[in-house]
Design a protein around this motif. Structure first.
Motif, PDB file in Angstrom:
ATOM      1  N   ASP A 183      -3.943   5.361 -17.680  1.00 38.37           N
ATOM      2  CA  ASP A 183      -2.939   5.469 -16.614  1.00 38.37           C
ATOM      3  C   ASP A 183      -2.935   4.170 -15.820  1.00 38.37           C
ATOM      4  O   ASP A 183      -3.722   3.994 -14.880  1.00 38.37           O
ATOM      5  CB  ASP A 183      -3.300   6.645 -15.694  1.00 38.37           C
ATOM      6  N   PRO A 184      -2.065   3.217 -16.194  1.00 34.53           N
ATOM      7  CA  PRO A 184      -2.081   1.934 -15.490  1.00 34.53           C
ATOM      8  C   PRO A 184      -1.426   2.015 -14.103  1.00 34.53           C
ATOM      9  O   PRO A 184      -1.623   1.120 -13.288  1.00 34.53           O
ATOM     10  CB  PRO A 184      -1.273   1.014 -16.416  1.00 34.53           C
ATOM     11  N   SER A 185      -0.665   3.082 -13.846  1.00 31.60           N
ATOM     12  CA  SER A 185       0.034   3.175 -12.561  1.00 31.60           C
ATOM     13  C   SER A 185      -0.954   3.465 -11.430  1.00 31.60           C
ATOM     14  O   SER A 185      -0.951   2.789 -10.401  1.00 31.60           O
ATOM     15  CB  SER A 185       1.099   4.278 -12.615  1.00 31.60           C
ATOM     16  N   HIS A 186      -1.799   4.494 -11.626  1.00 23.35           N
ATOM     17  CA  HIS A 186      -2.776   4.806 -10.589  1.00 23.35           C
ATOM     18  C   HIS A 186      -3.869   3.759 -10.508  1.00 23.35           C
ATOM     19  O   HIS A 186      -4.497   3.603  -9.470  1.00 23.35           O
ATOM     20  CB  HIS A 186      -3.428   6.163 -10.853  1.00 23.35           C
ATOM     21  N   ALA A 187      -4.116   3.090 -11.629  1.00 26.70           N
ATOM     22  CA  ALA A 187      -5.191   2.097 -11.627  1.00 26.70           C
ATOM     23  C   ALA A 187      -4.878   1.010 -10.607  1.00 26.70           C
ATOM     24  O   ALA A 187      -5.575   0.862  -9.602  1.00 26.70           O
ATOM     25  CB  ALA A 187      -5.352   1.513 -13.021  1.00 26.70           C
ATOM     26  N   GLY A 188      -3.818   0.268 -10.883  1.00 22.84           N
ATOM     27  CA  GLY A 188      -3.514  -0.855  -9.990  1.00 22.84           C
ATOM     28  C   GLY A 188      -2.900  -0.414  -8.677  1.00 22.84           C
ATOM     29  O   GLY A 188      -3.141  -1.008  -7.636  1.00 22.84           O
ATOM     30  N   GLY A 189      -2.078   0.640  -8.759  1.00 21.11           N
ATOM     31  CA  GLY A 189      -1.421   1.099  -7.537  1.00 21.11           C
ATOM     32  C   GLY A 189      -0.222   0.251  -7.135  1.00 21.11           C
ATOM     33  O   GLY A 189       0.308   0.407  -6.038  1.00 21.11           O
ATOM     34  N   LYS A 190       0.190  -0.664  -8.010  1.00 23.57           N
ATOM     35  CA  LYS A 190       1.320  -1.558  -7.728  1.00 23.57           C
ATOM     36  C   LYS A 190       2.169  -1.655  -8.993  1.00 23.57           C
ATOM     37  O   LYS A 190       1.645  -2.014 -10.062  1.00 23.57           O
ATOM     38  CB  LYS A 190       0.837  -2.989  -7.427  1.00 23.57           C
ATOM     39  N   ALA A 191       3.462  -1.412  -8.844  1.00 24.44           N
ATOM     40  CA  ALA A 191       4.338  -1.440 -10.017  1.00 24.44           C
ATOM     41  C   ALA A 191       4.308  -2.787 -10.732  1.00 24.44           C
ATOM     42  O   ALA A 191       4.391  -2.841 -11.961  1.00 24.44           O
ATOM     43  CB  ALA A 191       5.766  -1.092  -9.596  1.00 24.44           C
ATOM     44  N   TRP A 192       4.176  -3.868  -9.988  1.00 22.12           N
ATOM     45  CA  TRP A 192       4.221  -5.182 -10.642  1.00 22.12           C
ATOM     46  C   TRP A 192       3.000  -5.457 -11.516  1.00 22.12           C
ATOM     47  O   TRP A 192       3.012  -6.362 -12.332  1.00 22.12           O
ATOM     48  CB  TRP A 192       4.444  -6.308  -9.636  1.00 22.12           C
ATOM     49  N   TRP A 202       8.894   9.886  -2.384  1.00 28.78           N
ATOM     50  CA  TRP A 202       8.174  10.637  -1.356  1.00 28.78           C
ATOM     51  C   TRP A 202       6.670  10.393  -1.428  1.00 28.78           C
ATOM     52  O   TRP A 202       5.925  10.807  -0.559  1.00 28.78           O
ATOM     53  CB  TRP A 202       8.444  12.153  -1.518  1.00 28.78           C
ATOM     54  N   CYS A 203       6.218   9.761  -2.467  1.00 28.84           N
ATOM     55  CA  CYS A 203       4.778   9.654  -2.720  1.00 28.84           C
ATOM     56  C   CYS A 203       4.536   8.558  -3.742  1.00 28.84           C
ATOM     57  O   CYS A 203       5.218   8.523  -4.768  1.00 28.84           O
ATOM     58  CB  CYS A 203       4.314  11.020  -3.254  1.00 28.84           C
ATOM     59  N   ASP A 204       3.588   7.655  -3.469  1.00 29.06           N
ATOM     60  CA  ASP A 204       3.168   6.650  -4.451  1.00 29.06           C
ATOM     61  C   ASP A 204       4.304   5.784  -4.988  1.00 29.06           C
ATOM     62  O   ASP A 204       4.253   5.333  -6.137  1.00 29.06           O
ATOM     63  CB  ASP A 204       2.474   7.334  -5.648  1.00 29.06           C
ATOM     64  N   GLY A 205       5.325   5.553  -4.168  1.00 28.86           N
ATOM     65  CA  GLY A 205       6.449   4.766  -4.642  1.00 28.86           C
ATOM     66  C   GLY A 205       6.035   3.370  -5.084  1.00 28.86           C
ATOM     67  O   GLY A 205       6.611   2.794  -6.000  1.00 28.86           O
ATOM     68  N   GLU A 206       5.024   2.840  -4.454  1.00 26.91           N
ATOM     69  CA  GLU A 206       4.642   1.463  -4.736  1.00 26.91           C
ATOM     70  C   GLU A 206       4.187   1.262  -6.178  1.00 26.91           C
ATOM     71  O   GLU A 206       4.239   0.167  -6.702  1.00 26.91           O
ATOM     72  CB  GLU A 206       3.531   1.037  -3.772  1.00 26.91           C
ATOM     73  N   GLN A 207       3.727   2.341  -6.811  1.00 26.08           N
ATOM     74  CA  GLN A 207       3.218   2.174  -8.165  1.00 26.08           C
ATOM     75  C   GLN A 207       4.202   2.617  -9.246  1.00 26.08           C
ATOM     76  O   GLN A 207       3.906   2.475 -10.434  1.00 26.08           O
ATOM     77  CB  GLN A 207       1.885   2.909  -8.315  1.00 26.08           C
ATOM     78  N   ALA A 208       5.349   3.165  -8.848  1.00 26.68           N
ATOM     79  CA  ALA A 208       6.302   3.670  -9.840  1.00 26.68           C
ATOM     80  C   ALA A 208       7.165   2.548 -10.398  1.00 26.68           C
ATOM     81  O   ALA A 208       7.667   1.702  -9.653  1.00 26.68           O
ATOM     82  CB  ALA A 208       7.193   4.733  -9.211  1.00 26.68           C
ATOM     83  N   LEU A 209       7.369   2.564 -11.719  1.00 22.89           N
ATOM     84  CA  LEU A 209       8.307   1.628 -12.336  1.00 22.89           C
ATOM     85  C   LEU A 209       9.728   2.083 -12.043  1.00 22.89           C
ATOM     86  O   LEU A 209      10.032   3.274 -12.117  1.00 22.89           O
ATOM     87  CB  LEU A 209       8.095   1.609 -13.850  1.00 22.89           C
ATOM     88  N   ASN A 210      10.607   1.151 -11.756  1.00 22.67           N
ATOM     89  CA  ASN A 210      12.017   1.507 -11.630  1.00 22.67           C
ATOM     90  C   ASN A 210      12.627   1.561 -13.037  1.00 22.67           C
ATOM     91  O   ASN A 210      12.000   1.124 -14.012  1.00 22.67           O
ATOM     92  CB  ASN A 210      12.749   0.547 -10.683  1.00 22.67           C
ATOM     93  N   PRO A 211      13.822   2.120 -13.188  1.00 19.92           N
ATOM     94  CA  PRO A 211      14.390   2.313 -14.522  1.00 19.92           C
ATOM     95  C   PRO A 211      14.436   1.036 -15.355  1.00 19.92           C
ATOM     96  O   PRO A 211      14.107   1.038 -16.540  1.00 19.92           O
ATOM     97  CB  PRO A 211      15.797   2.846 -14.215  1.00 19.92           C
ATOM     98  N   GLN A 212      14.826  -0.060 -14.728  1.00 18.14           N
ATOM     99  CA  GLN A 212      14.967  -1.300 -15.484  1.00 18.14           C
ATOM    100  C   GLN A 212      13.617  -1.816 -15.998  1.00 18.14           C
ATOM    101  O   GLN A 212      13.479  -2.181 -17.166  1.00 18.14           O
ATOM    102  CB  GLN A 212      15.615  -2.335 -14.558  1.00 18.14           C
TER     103      GLN A 212
END
Lengths: 339, 339, 339, 339
Positions: free
Chosen positions: C270-279, C308-318
């Motif tokens: 799970d790379p999203s929770h790991a770094g906590g940053k989408a980039w 509503w939650c953890d937006g910073e780590q979510a990838l946007n569609p593109q």
């Protein structure tokens, strides 16, 4: 050395391990268990690295039985060692307080600190002349002039002087100024060139723990010094790197009972660098003494808010005096004295 | 600098902070919130340490806004820097593999390694001549003779040579032998004396990450080198200390995207020292490249089971060749090439 | 069990250890070395704890030889296990991507996510209905309604559904809604009551690594599930706590080669929770695949800045679409396919 | 909330941040510095997550100014809270010792422990009935029978009873047996379901620190309990995960001065689980008291070498008595009393 073979390792793999042990002049004990065969190498296992076995087919892992440190180990030298620093003993009944400024700034500031130290009944004076800094743009210490000011106050008050040596090229200067006790800082705990140089002299050395050094690595760093002939080593716990952001380092007082068991050498604690906040120092200083430390190293400053370096962790004169009173009561309750 | 005042801090405390800001020639913005007053210092905040404010009455905390590193920061230099090492470029499209033995042992072993490196299509040759060791009784490297053997193979095959410098006193020797790229090891990442010396020369420097260095500390260590004038710096991630006992260090590949964002300088990875086990190297090497590293540093040995040092982490010739094939395919899929 | 006696331990102490071994129905091998006597207990060592010996006089330490995990260990089950989730296989040639929102917010947001997942060619849909939060004042998820929205999109698109179970009292609800794959989060890795309950059902379980769990502890947590009869377990690496402040957790990709060696079960990341940053996600996702992971778990959101939650780590569609393209190329280069 | 804009962020990006602040009913202060523009949001910042700003273009980072914990914070409740446990006060002048076996084994063993505790002058009796274990094959405690034996000895000697609650489904049993003080173990510090349940009752709760919890996370876990209405919370430091292999956990005594500053609630220490070795307990117990702890939680056993669980860390009767004597002297020197 104990070599654990893999489940169902064939006999030829076991034999290869045995052959390697014998080739080095040791003998083997083979113990065939229900799940694993275990082979013990009998003799001086230091001729092998565990790697040499772990790379052989059929070997699961290999472990040293004997520890790598010798001179500093309590096994070799069961009685406590007392290290003398110009008449002050570390490792005996007295708890020694080394106090002074993180950085020598001016003759006046150094003089004020020395008076505080003397008035408080402490027996050793510290002062930083060369400061290791994370940033190349931060104040690096005033250098030799700082050592000289420290020396002047040291001799005026009869307080042995302690200062940090950062670079092998400065050792002659330290010896020329007759610095009484040389501190090897945390960042240099594994600077082997520096350890070897202070191993060749006869000055007492304070060896601070590296920010993420295991106790074995720390003991081995001391062994580097001791192997050169200088056994006047004092360990100084100053906290380790951790995930907690509310203080600079996590002071590891569990290191004290472990070191007291593993080595005969004295152990002191630096609560100032550990927490990095003056308001934490009294709590940590008392805890260190209660845990069994032989001394403390304290940052003080006549005016912390205007210190040139690390002001946030320096005790002001009033807090310093109050802490000394509390420590004296504590030392008595522990059956020791505050030197 | 942002200064956050405590809840209900009285006006006189706020004024004292403002006075201090003005005294340094900066100006202030005061923002009175419902729970806290926040004061911004406008101007070059580097004239202050946050400590200076945190010790004032009524101040809860003070924070830098600007980062301390400048020359190495991408903010100052937005485009990627390419570092040239005797004709080999780090930081461009090509992924560079530096390979060779952890320790030079004999002329024959060094020659075998060099042939493997050349045959594998790698462009740089490494070899350890001076080894920092935890134990004073462990093999310390063969010294200058090792550098000379490395140099001979380097020049024979046209592979730039890379070796670790442990001690400032050896720098002249390294320069005299024309070592092409100087490695500063993890234990020396904050050895300021050494950083300053390599900052004065014009050789490319590989700066390994200290075992518990934050990324900011690592960037600041590079800034120490850069501040001396040498901007030919390559970061090398090699894992950090962790609580996990099944490998030597925890390889931190998250450092790659962060460094790529914070600095314009190239980043490589040493998967051999990270895991400390040859069987982990292929997995970690591939991961490093996929994460965006500009190169790798690999330990190889013609016969790892009989290596004098770190044999457990060295790839044998067959595994090395296989890994290079896999890396080449991966590089293509990533739009890069394997140099 | 191997028992190492202290230097010069007298015969009576050695005999007491031998007596204890025999009393438990095992036999002993005694190996008298030059510095230490070593005793091996032959038989099922699990009847003893090392403690039982370490408290006996003359004993320096005692060590297990056999590992404590059995059902999940590769030693017991050498071939890779493939876990089926409603027709999707984990642990085979295909790399599986589980994607969806960290938290289900509204029917519309869930529908948008499901379309992105389907359009991207991913095969499993996730959505958080119950969120473990550090703060009691943070958004806790929308609960059962979230599961129902997830279920609706799952069935509409034929994407098996994955959601986190926080509390044993909700298990019946999860089973009633036929959640296809149950996630046990990092904070619950050692919640033994929960592990036992999911051990009694036949749904596949994703077991995330605790924030400071060693690999052995993680394997033992899986053994808790497996001991109940449910062997459909997938490990999910999500980073561990570290000293580095620039990302949320330190992704430990070294865990992948170790788990692949120690267990036959699949491993995802799970790379999203790991770094906590989408980039950071693309870099870490690619690294995970290259390291050998069998799949990924990704946070996506149609509009991360308003999540509503953890937006910073979510990838946007593109960015999600672009990453899937890069992963497909990478999978091919690694001889795998992107499911 | 403070929002730091990137270097040269254009006005439109600054305006977008301002608009977002205003849209939430707060107002802004904009401070244009030489290198960065800083924006402060004035009003209740808890309506925002920093994420919401960090994802906006031109924003470098966003920081909370106010802490997330309220009920447990000293800012809201400046005076020390005293928690009463069936007539025993935690958080006052008396240092409270809770002692007993890690696991209740038999009626006889529990009776022996209770007599030791009573004879030693301690005021609270503990005993583990349900044990969280890393291995599914390890002894899990004797369950309700253990609680009943603990209760019998508790009532016989007038010593309030303390036991660990692992599972929400057992809470009724604990209440039915009138357990006087409920312990939430380290593995459950973030088990939100359990925290909420003990937040709804009026029994005192001991909240142990999670193995890698930051102090803020620990305070937030207590806030989860307090938010339910139960303010009778006592923090228990028991060490954190570290890289050092010679003890089980690294006892973090720096947490004591920090907690004393951040919260009004009492703090105790468990030196037995911290070190995991009985020989370390006296040193750590004394250090904890000297650091300012309000009490200790100690493992004892009439015959540690034959304990069913955690024998290695239990004090035997003789060492327990000796430690109590030393603690009494220490408490006096600290101006406190040993209850």
């Amino acid at each position: 050395m104990i070599i654990v073979m893999k489940h169902h390792a064939p006999d030829e793999y076991i034999q290869a391990v045995v052959d390697k042990i014998r080739a080095a002049g040791l003998s083997e004990h083979v113990s065939r268990g229900t799940e694993r065969t275990i082979i013990g190498a009998v003799g001086d296992e230091r001729v092998f690295s565990p790697d040499a076995f772990e790379l052989m087919p059929g070997v699961e892992r290999a472990m040293r039985v004997v520890k790598d440190y010798r001179i500093v180990s309590r096994e070799v030298h069961p009685a406590d060692s007392v290290v003398q620093v110009r008449g002050q003993a570390f490792g005996g009944k007295a708890i020694q307080i080394i106090a002074g400024p993180a950085a020598v700034e001016t003759a006046e500031q150094m003089a004020q600190c020395a008076e505080l130290v003397k008035a408080g009944g402490c027996r050793l004076l510290r002062g930083g002349a060369f400061k290791p800094r994370t940033s190349p743009y931060a104040f690096p210490g005033i250098g030799v002039a700082g050592l000289e000011q420290l020396r002047q106050e040291s001799r005026r008050h009869g307080l042995p002087m302690v200062s940090e040596l950062l670079d092998v090229r400065m050792l002659e200067t330290f010896l020329g100024l007759d610095v009484d006790m040389i501190e090897i800082g945390a960042r240099n705990m594994q600077n082997v060139g520096l350890l070897k140089e202070v191993g060749r002299i006869n000055k007492p050395v304070i060896l601070k723990r590296g920010p993420s050094a295991t106790l074995t690595e720390w003991l081995m760093a001391a062994e580097h010094i001791a192997a050169g002939g200088n056994h006047n080593i004092i360990f100084c716990e100053r906290g380790v790197r951790s995930f907690e952001p509310s203080y600079r380092n996590m002071l590891d007082l569990s290191s004290i009972p472990v070191l007291k068991r593993e080595t005969h050498l004295p152990v002191i604690v630096d609560p100032s660098h550990a927490g990095g906040k003056a308001w934490m120092v009294p709590s940590l200083a008392k805890a260190a003494i209660a845990a069994g430390a032989d001394g403390l190293m304290l940052d003080i400053h006549p005016d912390p808010a205007n210190a040139w370096c690390d002001g946030e962790q320096a005790l002001n004169p009033q807090d310093f005096r109050q802490l000394l009173g509390e420590l004296a009561a504590l030392a008595l309750a522990l059956g020791r004295t505050l030197a």
